[in-house]
Every structure is written in structure tokens, then in C-alpha cells.
Design a protein around this motif. Structure first.
Motif, PDB file in Angstrom:
ATOM      1  N   TYR A 315       9.356  60.646  60.554  1.00  0.00           N
ATOM      2  CA  TYR A 315       7.924  60.387  60.710  1.00  0.00           C
ATOM      3  C   TYR A 315       7.358  61.224  61.853  1.00  0.00           C
ATOM      4  CZ  TYR A 315       8.222  56.127  57.814  1.00  0.00           C
ATOM      5  OH  TYR A 315       8.386  55.227  56.803  1.00  0.00           O
ATOM      6  N   LYS A 316       8.121  61.266  62.962  1.00  0.00           N
ATOM      7  CA  LYS A 316       7.646  62.005  64.128  1.00  0.00           C
ATOM      8  C   LYS A 316       7.519  63.485  63.818  1.00  0.00           C
ATOM      9  CE  LYS A 316      10.284  60.691  67.608  1.00  0.00           C
ATOM     10  NZ  LYS A 316      11.466  59.997  68.162  1.00  0.00           N
ATOM     11  N   LEU A 317       8.451  63.948  63.037  1.00  0.00           N
ATOM     12  CA  LEU A 317       8.410  65.347  62.623  1.00  0.00           C
ATOM     13  C   LEU A 317       7.171  65.611  61.752  1.00  0.00           C
ATOM     14  CD1 LEU A 317      10.410  67.507  63.345  1.00  0.00           C
ATOM     15  CD2 LEU A 317      11.695  66.992  61.277  1.00  0.00           C
ATOM     16  N   SER A 318       6.892  64.692  60.841  1.00  0.00           N
ATOM     17  CA  SER A 318       5.692  64.840  60.000  1.00  0.00           C
ATOM     18  C   SER A 318       4.445  64.874  60.861  1.00  0.00           C
ATOM     19  CB  SER A 318       5.542  63.669  59.026  1.00  0.00           C
ATOM     20  OG  SER A 318       6.720  63.434  58.338  1.00  0.00           O
ATOM     21  N   LYS A 319       4.406  64.018  61.873  1.00  0.00           N
ATOM     22  CA  LYS A 319       3.221  63.969  62.731  1.00  0.00           C
ATOM     23  C   LYS A 319       3.049  65.285  63.475  1.00  0.00           C
ATOM     24  CE  LYS A 319       4.237  59.859  64.650  1.00  0.00           C
ATOM     25  NZ  LYS A 319       4.073  58.656  65.491  1.00  0.00           N
ATOM     26  N   HIS A 320       4.165  65.846  63.920  1.00  0.00           N
ATOM     27  CA  HIS A 320       4.095  67.127  64.619  1.00  0.00           C
ATOM     28  C   HIS A 320       3.557  68.212  63.680  1.00  0.00           C
ATOM     29  CE1 HIS A 320       5.499  70.227  67.514  1.00  0.00           C
ATOM     30  NE2 HIS A 320       5.649  70.941  66.419  1.00  0.00           N
ATOM     31  N   LEU A 321       4.087  68.242  62.481  1.00  0.00           N
ATOM     32  CA  LEU A 321       3.696  69.282  61.538  1.00  0.00           C
ATOM     33  C   LEU A 321       2.225  69.171  61.162  1.00  0.00           C
ATOM     34  CD1 LEU A 321       6.873  69.191  59.247  1.00  0.00           C
ATOM     35  CD2 LEU A 321       6.345  70.870  61.017  1.00  0.00           C
ATOM     36  N   ILE A 324      -0.668  65.926  64.609  1.00  0.00           N
ATOM     37  CA  ILE A 324      -1.167  64.625  65.041  1.00  0.00           C
ATOM     38  C   ILE A 324      -0.612  64.305  66.414  1.00  0.00           C
ATOM     39  CG2 ILE A 324      -1.198  62.141  64.537  1.00  0.00           C
ATOM     40  CD1 ILE A 324      -0.898  62.906  61.564  1.00  0.00           C
ATOM     41  N   GLU A 325       0.656  64.618  66.612  1.00  0.00           N
ATOM     42  CA  GLU A 325       1.324  64.249  67.849  1.00  0.00           C
ATOM     43  C   GLU A 325       2.495  65.200  68.052  1.00  0.00           C
ATOM     44  OE1 GLU A 325       1.791  59.865  68.060  1.00  0.00           O
ATOM     45  OE2 GLU A 325       3.778  60.323  68.864  1.00  0.00           O
ATOM     46  N   GLN A 326       2.642  65.675  69.276  1.00  0.00           N
ATOM     47  CA  GLN A 326       3.742  66.579  69.608  1.00  0.00           C
ATOM     48  C   GLN A 326       5.088  65.883  69.376  1.00  0.00           C
ATOM     49  OE1 GLN A 326       3.485  69.719  71.211  1.00  0.00           O
ATOM     50  NE2 GLN A 326       5.680  69.968  71.569  1.00  0.00           N
ATOM     51  N   TYR A 327       6.018  66.594  68.768  1.00  0.00           N
ATOM     52  CA  TYR A 327       7.313  65.988  68.470  1.00  0.00           C
ATOM     53  C   TYR A 327       8.188  65.870  69.713  1.00  0.00           C
ATOM     54  CZ  TYR A 327      12.053  65.458  66.671  1.00  0.00           C
ATOM     55  OH  TYR A 327      13.324  65.019  66.441  1.00  0.00           O
TER      56      TYR A 327
ATOM     57  N   LYS B 142     -12.261  65.313  56.618  1.00  0.00           N
ATOM     58  CA  LYS B 142     -12.384  66.728  56.993  1.00  0.00           C
ATOM     59  C   LYS B 142     -12.053  66.979  58.458  1.00  0.00           C
ATOM     60  CE  LYS B 142     -15.522  68.197  53.379  1.00  0.00           C
ATOM     61  NZ  LYS B 142     -16.875  67.855  52.924  1.00  0.00           N
ATOM     62  N   GLY B 143     -12.127  65.937  59.274  1.00  0.00           N
ATOM     63  CA  GLY B 143     -11.845  66.107  60.696  1.00  0.00           C
ATOM     64  C   GLY B 143     -10.361  66.041  61.002  1.00  0.00           C
ATOM     65  N   THR B 144     -10.057  65.947  62.309  1.00  0.00           N
ATOM     66  CA  THR B 144      -8.655  65.797  62.696  1.00  0.00           C
ATOM     67  C   THR B 144      -8.257  64.327  62.589  1.00  0.00           C
ATOM     68  OG1 THR B 144      -9.345  65.572  64.978  1.00  0.00           O
ATOM     69  CG2 THR B 144      -8.609  67.759  64.300  1.00  0.00           C
ATOM     70  N   CYS B 145      -6.972  64.093  62.679  1.00  0.00           N
ATOM     71  CA  CYS B 145      -6.470  62.723  62.504  1.00  0.00           C
ATOM     72  C   CYS B 145      -7.035  61.783  63.572  1.00  0.00           C
ATOM     73  CB  CYS B 145      -4.950  62.724  62.565  1.00  0.00           C
ATOM     74  SG  CYS B 145      -4.243  61.107  62.277  1.00  0.00           S
ATOM     75  N   PRO B 146      -7.719  60.713  63.168  1.00  0.00           N
ATOM     76  CA  PRO B 146      -8.309  59.781  64.150  1.00  0.00           C
ATOM     77  C   PRO B 146      -7.243  59.030  64.952  1.00  0.00           C
ATOM     78  CG  PRO B 146      -9.236  59.456  61.957  1.00  0.00           C
ATOM     79  CD  PRO B 146      -8.043  60.324  61.795  1.00  0.00           C
ATOM     80  N   ASP B 147      -7.671  58.467  66.069  1.00  0.00           N
ATOM     81  CA  ASP B 147      -6.750  57.714  66.925  1.00  0.00           C
ATOM     82  C   ASP B 147      -6.294  56.409  66.282  1.00  0.00           C
ATOM     83  OD1 ASP B 147      -6.535  59.449  68.962  1.00  0.00           O
ATOM     84  OD2 ASP B 147      -8.181  58.578  70.160  1.00  0.00           O
ATOM     85  N   SER B 158       1.455  49.011  56.835  1.00  0.00           N
ATOM     86  CA  SER B 158       2.616  49.762  56.352  1.00  0.00           C
ATOM     87  C   SER B 158       2.794  51.067  57.130  1.00  0.00           C
ATOM     88  CB  SER B 158       2.481  50.043  54.857  1.00  0.00           C
ATOM     89  OG  SER B 158       1.309  50.766  54.594  1.00  0.00           O
ATOM     90  N   TYR B 159       1.765  51.476  57.859  1.00  0.00           N
ATOM     91  CA  TYR B 159       1.850  52.718  58.650  1.00  0.00           C
ATOM     92  C   TYR B 159       2.314  52.447  60.080  1.00  0.00           C
ATOM     93  CZ  TYR B 159      -0.654  55.348  55.069  1.00  0.00           C
ATOM     94  OH  TYR B 159      -1.010  55.962  53.908  1.00  0.00           O
ATOM     95  N   PHE B 160       2.606  51.179  60.388  1.00  0.00           N
ATOM     96  CA  PHE B 160       2.935  50.826  61.775  1.00  0.00           C
ATOM     97  C   PHE B 160       4.035  51.708  62.374  1.00  0.00           C
ATOM     98  CE2 PHE B 160       5.459  48.398  64.874  1.00  0.00           C
ATOM     99  CZ  PHE B 160       4.485  48.164  65.826  1.00  0.00           C
ATOM    100  N   ASP B 161       5.154  51.813  61.679  1.00  0.00           N
ATOM    101  CA  ASP B 161       6.277  52.603  62.206  1.00  0.00           C
ATOM    102  C   ASP B 161       5.904  54.073  62.338  1.00  0.00           C
ATOM    103  OD1 ASP B 161       7.665  50.330  62.269  1.00  0.00           O
ATOM    104  OD2 ASP B 161       9.212  50.902  60.828  1.00  0.00           O
ATOM    105  N   PHE B 162       5.124  54.536  61.396  1.00  0.00           N
ATOM    106  CA  PHE B 162       4.699  55.940  61.441  1.00  0.00           C
ATOM    107  C   PHE B 162       3.852  56.197  62.680  1.00  0.00           C
ATOM    108  CE2 PHE B 162       1.802  59.404  60.532  1.00  0.00           C
ATOM    109  CZ  PHE B 162       2.646  60.365  59.985  1.00  0.00           C
ATOM    110  N   CYS B 163       2.847  55.359  62.889  1.00  0.00           N
ATOM    111  CA  CYS B 163       1.906  55.606  63.977  1.00  0.00           C
ATOM    112  C   CYS B 163       2.509  55.372  65.355  1.00  0.00           C
ATOM    113  CB  CYS B 163       0.680  54.721  63.805  1.00  0.00           C
ATOM    114  SG  CYS B 163      -0.385  55.266  62.469  1.00  0.00           S
ATOM    115  N   TRP B 164       3.345  54.360  65.487  1.00  0.00           N
ATOM    116  CA  TRP B 164       3.797  53.959  66.818  1.00  0.00           C
ATOM    117  C   TRP B 164       5.180  54.467  67.202  1.00  0.00           C
ATOM    118  CZ3 TRP B 164       0.336  52.276  70.227  1.00  0.00           C
ATOM    119  CH2 TRP B 164      -0.885  51.815  69.703  1.00  0.00           C
TER     120      TRP B 164
END
Lengths: 334, 167
Positions: A315-321, A324-327, B142-147, B158-164
Motif C-alpha cells: 500500500y505504501k508503495l502504491s501511495k508513493h507511486l 500521495i505520500e513518500q515511501y 482532477k486535483g491531487t489526492c485530498p488529505d 475499507s481504506y483504513f490500512d491504506f491511508c494510515w
């Protein structure tokens, strides 16, 4: 809760209605008692024995997103049945390729894999230093080598440093696990028990990473540290770099020091040392326990299994790519 | 970018979730809570599948549509996020209205709570409302990923693990 199943015995695996049926077959081709594995409980299959199966089975496994990993008589990983991708993300795919083809972007990721891998190796050495194994010298050398990582500009240069770190790291193994003599890493084929254990566990770690990648939108064939095509799914090798010290090496240390694995679990062939089936079962059992073992995650505030930790890394890698967030790779803190 | 009813409902839940979903970073298939919701939707009224039709609107599928009274039935697990459910259903009504179905209505059902809620279509007011949602969603995508939202609001997503998952 889905789990991995390991097939050591020869036999026939087939689809029976909406579940899996395994019929073991002995040397005289006598069929044994059939066992049924409910499909909902299967995460993936590891095949060590010789397995009979037909396409109806693979269609069924494919529909349920279950991967199958195969190993030959010499315990080498030979390949996987990788079910059709069910999660697809065009933009992530494009970004993944762009991060590979842009040298700056690529090296940043590659450096992070090595940095974190080395950090986790150091943690292992420091742990044993506290337990009166004199690994101080290796720790110092590795700390020096780590400083060079961020100055690299090319991936092969980085790989060179990684090789040096690993060499020093492996030289400390004799102090940590003195029961088995170990004179450095030999791959093809492994000639002593420790090499055999490392080779075997590294392969298992690779398949675990591959399984987790399957459940994300990342393309396992586009990698950053390893050259794509080194193995079919080279991104799994990149991710494994972080988890090998945490999962594989610690497992080996504990199996050997607790005498769960002994000389009798190996067989010597001409120019090769391999795990016997009894040894393989012990290792796989310990590995499976390790993967389902949990730690309290500092950011998520809940308990997560080591297996899930690999997925979080994806997931972290996806975010970096996706910018969204630096890996930042997973560093052990204990 | 096609704005689906799912996206419009996410507009009222979390803009980051909307953005990720629209960029095909999807987590719904791995969530047990989502699976539970799906199961409730599929098993609550078994006779309904035969009686009424499934309606494919191209960008969305309505599970239960009663063509006699032009009524949609939408089943949800809990009414905690009822504003998002409302928006999703309004969008269905908007789409039905566009293909010429007169005076469509919707009933949101919460079988576990034994509650139902009727949502009507007000041509003039709702049309503007839905279109403004579509525009808002489009701008976000169209913008960047929101906070992220506050972590306390994320726990069951379901995105909890992804986001945090940091570090």
C-alpha cells in the motif's frame, strides 16, 4: 480467516462441487483417504510433492483468486500459478512504469529498499550483541557501508554496496548460530545446512511477497531495485529485501539455536546440501506461525500479522507511486 | 471521468476515498464490513429478485426496481451514513428521470434496524443539486489526492490500512 496450505505428499487435487478434494497417493499408487479443503479458507497453496491436477481445478482456483506455488525435488522454487489480476488501476500502472524508467525516481526507491533492509539486518546484529554474541565489528562495518547508500546514482552501484553489506552480515552468522559452520553465501547449489536454509526460506519469503502483491493494484513484474525480468515477478524480490532480515533470518536463528533444526534434517548430495522432508515440514510450520504472528502496529494502533505487514508495504508503495505520500520502508523498532 | 453513484456517495463520506476510488485504488473487495453489507443486500429479500427487475443504467446497477410504481429499493446495513445513502439514491433518481421515467421514488431499507426511508424526486431542486455534486466530484478527481479525515472517523473504512500505514 484464510490460510496457506502446504502439500508435501504426492496425490491428486481436484474440484469437488464447490470445494477442493485432495486424495493422497502412495508409492504403490494406492489412493488414501480423501481430504476436503473448503475453498473459502484457502489463501494459497504450496506444492512440494508431486501433484496431479486438471484444468477444471485451475479454473476453479483462478476464479477464487488462489495462487499455487511449485517447488521441485531440490526445493527450488520453479514457478507459480498466478490467477488473473482482479484489481486493475491504469494510472498506477503508468506511474509504476514511469518510476522505473526515470533514473532519479528509480534510485530513490531502490535506495529505500536497501536502506531499510540494512537497517533491519543491523537490528538483528544488535539484538545478538545484547545477548553476548560479539557482533560489534560487523555492526561498525555495516554502519559505514550504509552511509554510502544515499550517494549512489546507479542501481548496479547500489547493488554492489548491498552485496558488501550482506557479506559482512553473513559473516556474523557464525557467531549467532555457532552449531553450524557457515563460510559465506553459496547459492547454486547450497553446499551447507545454513546455505540450504537461507535459500529455502528466501524463496518462501519471495512467494509470500508475491501473494500480497497480488492483492494490491501493483504490477509485480515492474521493479525498481532488481531489474525487471530477473525473475518473472521481480517486484516481489524488491519487497522481500525488507522482510528477509525480519522474517527469514530471525526464523533461521531461532530454529537453529532452539535445536528445532539439526544436522539430521539435511541430506547431502553430490555438491549440494538440502533439507529433508522432515526438515522442510518444520521450517514451513515455523514460517506459517511467523506469518500469522501479530505485532501492535504503531500507526494503525491495532494488531497486525507479519503477513499483513507485507501488504501494508505494498500500500505504501502504491501511495508513493501515486505521489500521495513518500515511501518509507518498514523498520523494526524492537 | 464518469461520475458513478458510488462516487457521489463517497463525496459525502470522504474526499480522499472518492479520489482513490476514482483512480482505481480500490479496497472494497478486501473489507469484511463491505462483504457483510453485500451479503445483507443479497439475502434479505430473496423473493424480490424474481418479482422485480435489476436495472442496468450503464454507470450503475439498481438491484431492485419496481416498474409498476417506478420505485427503487436500496438496502443498506446501517443508517449511520444516511446522508451519503440519500445522495446515492438521488443520483439514481436523477438518472431515471433523464431516461424519461416519470416521478421515480426510492425506498432505502435498513433491514437490520427495521427502518425504511422514502426519498422522492423533486425535478427542479434536485436536478441542480445532483449536478452540483457531479461537478464537485469531478473537481476533486482532477486535483491531487485530498488529505485524510480524523483517524477516529476512519476506523471502519475499507481504506483504513491504506491511508494510515505510514513509516
Amino acid at each position: 480467516m484464510k490460510k496457506s496450505f502446504y502439500l508435501f505428499n504426492p496425490g491428486r487435487l481436484s474440484r469437488k462441487d464447490n470445494t477442493l478434494k485432495f486424495v493422497p497417493v502412495d508409492e504403490n499408487v494406492n489412493e488414501g483417504q480423501a481430504r476436503y479443503l473448503p475453498i473459502e479458507q484457502v489463501a494459497n497453496l504450496y506444492v512440494f510433492g508431486s501433484l496431479d491436477a486438471n484444468s477444471a481445478l485451475y479454473n476453479f482456483l483462478g476464479k477464487n483468486g488462489i495462487g499455487v506455488h511449485f517447488f521441485d525435488y531440490y526445493e527450488h522454487y520453479t514457478g507459480s500459478f498466478y490467477p488473473k489480476e482482479y484489481l486493475q488501476a491504469g494510472q498506477l500502472h503508468v506511474q509504476q512504469s514511469l518510476h522505473y524508467s526515470d533514473p532519479m525516481k528509480r534510485i530513490t526507491l531502490a535506495q529505500e529498499f536497501i536502506n531499510v533492509g540494512a537497517f533491519n539486518m543491523l537490528k538483528n546484529l544488535k539484538y545478538y550483541q545484547n545477548r553476548n554474541k560479539n557482533t560489534a565489528e560487523e555492526i561498525l562495518i555495516i554502519e559505514e557501508l550504509i552511509k554510502q547508500i544515499n550517494h549512489t546514482t546507479k542501481v548496479d552501484e547500489l547493488m554492489g554496496i548491498e552485496g558488501n553489506i550482506r557479506q559482512v552480515y553473513y559473516s556474523a552468522f557464525n557467531k549467532i548460530i555457532p552449531t553450524f559452520p557457515f563460510n559465506g553465501r553459496e547459492r547454486q547449489p547450497p553446499t551447507d545446512p545454513i546455505n540450504a536454509l537461507i535459500s529455502f526460506c528466501n524463496m518462501i519469503c519471495y512467494t509470500a511477497c508475491l501473494d500480497m502483491l497480488y492483492h494490491t493494484q501493483l504490477d509485480p513484474t515492474i521493479s525498481f531495485l532488481h531489474e525487471p525480468g530477473v525473475r518473472r515477478y521481480s517486484l516481489a524480490l524488491d519487497v522481500a529485501e525488507i522482510f528477509k532480515p525480519i522474517l527469514v533470518d530471525r526464523l533461521i536463528f531461532s530454529l537453529v539455536n532452539k535445536k528445532h533444526i539439526q544436522v539430521k534434517h539435511f541430506r547431502n548430495e553430490v555438491n549440494a546440501c538440502l533439507l529433508k522432508e522432515s526438515g522442510r515440514k518444520i521450517v514451513m510450520k515455523a514460517w506459517d506461525d511467523k506469518l500469522t504472528d501479530t505485532i501492535k502496529h504503531r500507526k494503525l494502533g491495532r494488531h497486525v500479522s507479519y503477513k499483513h505487514l507485507i501488504k501494508l508495504e505494498c500500500y505504501k508503495l502504491s501511495k508513493h507511486l501515486m505521489s500521495i505520500e513518500q515511501y518509507q520502508g518498514f523498520k523494526t523498532w524492537w | 471521468m464518469t461520475i458513478t453513484p458510488t462516487i457521489v456517495s463517497y463525496l459525502h463520506l470522504c474526499h480522499r476515498k472518492l479520489w482513490l476510488h476514482a483512480h482505481h485504488l480500490r479496497m472494497e473487495s478486501t473489507s469484511e464490513l463491505v462483504a457483510e453489507g453485500k451479503l445483507i443486500g443479497e439475502t434479505t429479500y430473496p423473493q424480490r429478485a424474481l418479482k422485480w427487475q435489476e436495472l442496468d443504467l450503464g454507470i450503475a446497477k439498481i438491484d431492485f426496481f419496481d416498474p409498476k410504481s417506478n420505485t427503487i429499493h436500496e438496502i443498506k446495513k446501517s443508517n449511520k451514513k444516511s446522508f451519503a445513502h440519500n445522495a446515492q439514491v438521488k443520483y439514481y433518481l436523477y438518472l431515471l428521470h433523464k431516461i424519461g421515467i416519470a416521478e421515480p421514488t426510492a425506498i432505502i431499507e435498513y433491514p437490520k434496524l427495521r427502518i425504511t426511508k422514502t426519498v422522492d424526486w423533486d425535478t427542479e431542486e434536485d436536478q441542480d443539486l445532483v449536478e452540483s455534486w457531479i461537478n464537485q466530484a469531478d473537481t476533486i478527481i482532477k486535483g491531487t489526492c485530498p488529505d485524510r479525515l480524523q483517524i477516529s472517523k476512519c476506523k471502519k473504512c475499507s481504506y483504513f490500512d491504506f491511508c494510515w500505514s505510514g513509516e
